[in-house]
Design an enzyme around this catalytic site. Structure first.
Site, PDB file in Angstrom:
ATOM      1  CD  GLN A   1      -2.731  -1.238   2.485  1.00  7.74           C
ATOM      2  OE1 GLN A   1      -2.772  -0.310   3.282  1.00  7.74           O
ATOM      3  NE2 GLN A   1      -3.420  -2.346   2.658  1.00  7.74           N
ATOM      4  CB  CYS A   2       4.301   1.715  -0.580  1.00  4.38           C
ATOM      5  SG  CYS A   2       5.668   2.888  -0.662  1.00  4.38           S
ATOM      6  N   GLY A   3       3.251   4.295  -2.126  1.00  3.95           N
ATOM      7  CA  GLY A   3       3.339   5.035  -3.374  1.00  3.95           C
ATOM      8  C   GLY A   3       4.313   4.413  -4.361  1.00  3.95           C
TER       9      GLY A   3
ATOM     10  CB  THR B   1       2.769  -0.585  -4.267  1.00  9.81           C
ATOM     11  OG1 THR B   1       2.853  -0.362  -2.865  1.00  9.81           O
ATOM     12  CG2 THR B   1       2.272  -1.996  -4.519  1.00  9.81           C
TER      13      THR B   1
END
Length: 161
Positions: free
Chosen positions: A36-38, A40
């Site tokens: 759920q990361c920028g 990803t």
């Protein structure tokens, strides 16, 4: 603390121990990942690197980590499903670990102390390049994409050794 990562033991997604000396003779790209990361979307680029270089001896080892913004809250099963469904990942995913702090896994203690810039991991998707002898030879910040010329050049240099 040793000068390589070869004696470090990690856990596979199914809970088995794996000693990193099993990878001697291969070039490793070790990445702390999160769903759920920028960053990803870098999973897609990592998979492309895997497809392009695995036959030449590159192994990508991905370690899910919830240390940065709680961006990997899922179970191992949820992480595997997410990576397969969204990115078709075929490289190795390992058990979730801590890349920083008091509970930092020995792998990350070693990675962050053996190559410049030394010091703590700043965010998800930092990359460490390990040569065929288990020595950490390069570190790339999260903003360095898997298709960046500097990362590809470093991988190709190590594969040619």
């Amino acid at each position: 603390m040793g000068s390589t990562i070869s004696d470090v033991i990690v856990k596979t997604m199914d809970g088995n121990d794996r000693k990193l000396n099993e990878y001697l003779g291969e070039v490793l790209l070790i990445v702390n990942v999160a769903s759920q990361c920028g960053y990803t979307s870098q999973y897609a680029g990592l998979e492309k690197l895997n497809q392009n270089y695995q036959e030449n001896g590159l192994k990508i080892l991905a370690f899910p980590c919830n240390d940065f913004g709680a961006q990997e809250p899922g179970s191992n099963e949820e992480i595997i499903d997410f990576c397969a469904r969204n990115y078709g990942i075929t490289f190795e995913l390992f058990d979730k670990l801590h890349a920083k702090g008091e509970e930092q896994h020995p792998l990350y203690a070693r990675l962050t102390s053996l190559v410049e810039p030394k010091g703590p991991i700043a965010w998800n998707f930092e990359k460490f390049l390990v040569n065929k002898h288990g020595e950490v030879v390069a570190r790339f910040k999260s903003s360095v994409k898997p298709n960046s010329p500097e990362l590809i050049a470093a991988i190709e240099r190590e594969l040619a050794q």
